[in-house]
Design a protein around this motif. Structure first.
Motif, PDB file in Angstrom:
ATOM      1  N   ALA A   1       0.835  -1.205   0.000  1.00 20.95           N
ATOM      2  CA  ALA A   1       0.000   0.000   0.000  1.00 20.95           C
ATOM      3  C   ALA A   1       0.872   1.259   0.000  1.00 20.95           C
ATOM      4  O   ALA A   1       0.575   2.233  -0.697  1.00 20.95           O
ATOM      5  CB  ALA A   1      -0.929  -0.003   1.205  1.00 20.95           C
TER       6      ALA A   1
ATOM      7  N   ASN B   1       1.945   1.993  -3.361  1.00 25.93           N
ATOM      8  CA  ASN B   1       0.861   2.022  -4.345  1.00 25.93           C
ATOM      9  C   ASN B   1       1.002   0.883  -5.358  1.00 25.93           C
ATOM     10  O   ASN B   1       0.827   1.070  -6.569  1.00 25.93           O
ATOM     11  CB  ASN B   1       0.822   3.374  -5.057  1.00 25.93           C
ATOM     12  CG  ASN B   1      -0.536   3.652  -5.695  1.00 25.93           C
ATOM     13  OD1 ASN B   1      -1.530   2.986  -5.397  1.00 25.93           O
ATOM     14  ND2 ASN B   1      -0.570   4.623  -6.591  1.00 25.93           N
TER      15      ASN B   1
ATOM     16  N   ALA C   1      -1.995  -4.227  -4.295  1.00 26.16           N
ATOM     17  CA  ALA C   1      -2.092  -3.939  -2.863  1.00 26.16           C
ATOM     18  C   ALA C   1      -3.458  -4.309  -2.298  1.00 26.16           C
ATOM     19  O   ALA C   1      -3.565  -4.839  -1.189  1.00 26.16           O
ATOM     20  CB  ALA C   1      -1.790  -2.464  -2.601  1.00 26.16           C
ATOM     21  N   ALA C   2      -4.530  -4.045  -3.032  1.00 27.09           N
ATOM     22  CA  ALA C   2      -5.873  -4.348  -2.526  1.00 27.09           C
ATOM     23  C   ALA C   2      -6.037  -5.850  -2.289  1.00 27.09           C
ATOM     24  O   ALA C   2      -6.631  -6.267  -1.287  1.00 27.09           O
ATOM     25  CB  ALA C   2      -6.928  -3.844  -3.506  1.00 27.09           C
TER      26      ALA C   2
ATOM     27  N   ILE D   1      -4.218  -6.719   0.932  1.00 27.93           N
ATOM     28  CA  ILE D   1      -4.970  -6.285   2.117  1.00 27.93           C
ATOM     29  C   ILE D   1      -6.098  -7.264   2.404  1.00 27.93           C
ATOM     30  O   ILE D   1      -6.298  -7.678   3.559  1.00 27.93           O
ATOM     31  CB  ILE D   1      -5.526  -4.859   1.913  1.00 27.93           C
ATOM     32  CG1 ILE D   1      -4.378  -3.848   1.818  1.00 27.93           C
ATOM     33  CG2 ILE D   1      -6.474  -4.487   3.054  1.00 27.93           C
ATOM     34  CD1 ILE D   1      -4.813  -2.475   1.342  1.00 27.93           C
TER      35      ILE D   1
ATOM     36  N   ALA E   1      -3.097  -0.280   6.082  1.00 25.35           N
ATOM     37  CA  ALA E   1      -2.752  -0.323   4.664  1.00 25.35           C
ATOM     38  C   ALA E   1      -3.925   0.154   3.806  1.00 25.35           C
ATOM     39  O   ALA E   1      -3.739   0.850   2.801  1.00 25.35           O
ATOM     40  CB  ALA E   1      -2.350  -1.745   4.278  1.00 25.35           C
ATOM     41  N   PHE E   2      -5.146  -0.190   4.201  1.00 29.32           N
ATOM     42  CA  PHE E   2      -6.345   0.252   3.472  1.00 29.32           C
ATOM     43  C   PHE E   2      -6.444   1.781   3.483  1.00 29.32           C
ATOM     44  O   PHE E   2      -6.737   2.400   2.454  1.00 29.32           O
ATOM     45  CB  PHE E   2      -7.584  -0.372   4.112  1.00 29.32           C
ATOM     46  CG  PHE E   2      -8.886   0.054   3.501  1.00 29.32           C
ATOM     47  CD1 PHE E   2      -9.400  -0.604   2.387  1.00 29.32           C
ATOM     48  CD2 PHE E   2      -9.614   1.116   4.030  1.00 29.32           C
ATOM     49  CE1 PHE E   2     -10.614  -0.210   1.820  1.00 29.32           C
ATOM     50  CE2 PHE E   2     -10.809   1.517   3.471  1.00 29.32           C
ATOM     51  CZ  PHE E   2     -11.314   0.847   2.355  1.00 29.32           C
TER      52      PHE E   2
ATOM     53  N   LEU F   1      -3.776   3.240   1.141  1.00 25.92           N
ATOM     54  CA  LEU F   1      -4.092   3.016  -0.272  1.00 25.92           C
ATOM     55  C   LEU F   1      -5.252   3.893  -0.721  1.00 25.92           C
ATOM     56  O   LEU F   1      -5.205   4.513  -1.792  1.00 25.92           O
ATOM     57  CB  LEU F   1      -4.423   1.537  -0.485  1.00 25.92           C
ATOM     58  CG  LEU F   1      -4.608   1.093  -1.938  1.00 25.92           C
ATOM     59  CD1 LEU F   1      -3.291   1.202  -2.700  1.00 25.92           C
ATOM     60  CD2 LEU F   1      -5.135  -0.340  -1.997  1.00 25.92           C
TER      61      LEU F   1
END
Length: 314
Positions: free
Chosen positions: A207, A210, A214-215, A218, A240-241, A244
């Motif tokens: 995250a 970028n 990354a999603a 998570i 991290a959410f 991001l």
């Protein structure tokens, strides 16, 4: 006493494998109300570790303090002190944690047992993350880990090195490479606790940089952390959410989860700093303030459902 012996002698195996029934064994054994002694102290230390893993910060600190009051032998003292240290770190009280570990360097320097030296060095590294003394503590811990060279010692080294990469200026490629090596080791030897921790830290690294996946990372970190009843890595994934979403200008989402984390008892001080940096330019806007207020009222179940829903594109 037989019940205490079973709990104590299976603690390390159970905790590293996240065999959560061991937490129930601790609870039931303490309920037997045997005469308090050094063995009781070690059970209390194990119970404290489980409470912290489950995100029950105050319970963990209370159990660790109760254990230290009874502890006499070095094993009991070490078990309870390390639980106390981690509880203070998770509670955002790093100065108190450092004070609790003030004489641990003597163990690193003078104990003849490699495992004891490794545990002490790891605790010193953890308590120094984000401090000026962190590079020296990391160098010491990695050296001891690589000297012993067993799989989980090497996992510890790679995990620690990746944390160093993810503190400020993120070298995502290096951090992810180190964490992938750590995850492979933990998965190969069945170390579920270590695997869960590494997945959470990988979410932070990706995250911060970028990373396009990354999603997904998570989502995996949240799901595995919940399955293994390990709340700390879930908190890390929630941070991290926020990072991001702030980068993608999804400020309502970032504000809501930031608000939840503001009120969350379990803290990762270096993650807090990263979160605050990521939202510093927008956190004063009216919409962000309102989203944050809503997040502060959410339960853990509600915020997890919110994050998983948003990561699914809803």
């Amino acid at each position: 006493q037989r019940s205490q012996a079973i709990v104590v002698n299976t603690a390390a195996y159970a905790q590293h494998g996240l065999l959560t029934e061991h937490a129930d064994w601790c609870t039931h054994t303490l309920a037997l109300e045997a005469p308090p002694d050094g063995m009781t102290a070690r059970v209390l230390g194990s119970a404290a570790a489980w409470a912290l893993s489950d995100g029950r910060l105050e319970d963990g600190l209370d159990l660790a303090h109760r254990g230290l009051a009874l502890a006499e032998d070095p094993n009991a003292v070490g078990t309870c002190r390390i639980a106390l240290m981690y509880g203070l770190v998770l509670g955002g009280r790093p100065e108190e944690a450092a004070a609790a570990m003030a004489d641990v360097q003597e163990t690193v320097d003078g104990d003849a047992r490699p495992f004891v030296r490794w545990v002490a060095a790891r605790a010193l590294w953890d308590v120094n993350v984000g401090q000026p003394s962190a590079p020296a503590a990391l160098e010491q811990f990695v050296a001891i880990s690589e000297q012993i060279a067993g799989p989980m010692y090497l996992f510890g080294a790679r995990f620690a090195q990746s944390r160093f990469f993810t503190d400020d200026d993120v070298d995502v490629e290096s951090a992810v490479q180190l964490l992938d090596e750590a995850i492979e080791i933990a998965d190969r030897v069945g170390e579920r606790k270590a695997l869960t921790a590494a997945l959470g830290l990988k979410a932070i690294a990706m995250a911060s940089g970028n990373h396009p996946k990354a999603a997904d990372q998570i989502r995996e970190a949240v799901s595995v952390g919940l399955r293994e009843r390990a709340w700390g890595p879930v908190v890390r994934a929630l941070t991290a959410f926020v990072v991001l979403r702030a980068q993608h200008c999804s400020l309502d989402d970032a504000a809501t989860v930031a608000g939840f984390l503001d009120a969350e008892a379990v803290r990762m001080p270096e993650d807090d700093a990263l979160r605050h940096r990521s939202i510093a330019s927008v956190e004063g806007s009216p919409g962000f303030v309102e989203g944050r207020r809503i997040g502060r009222t959410m339960t853990r179940d509600e915020v997890v459902a919110f994050v998983l829903d948003r990561l699914s594109g809803n």
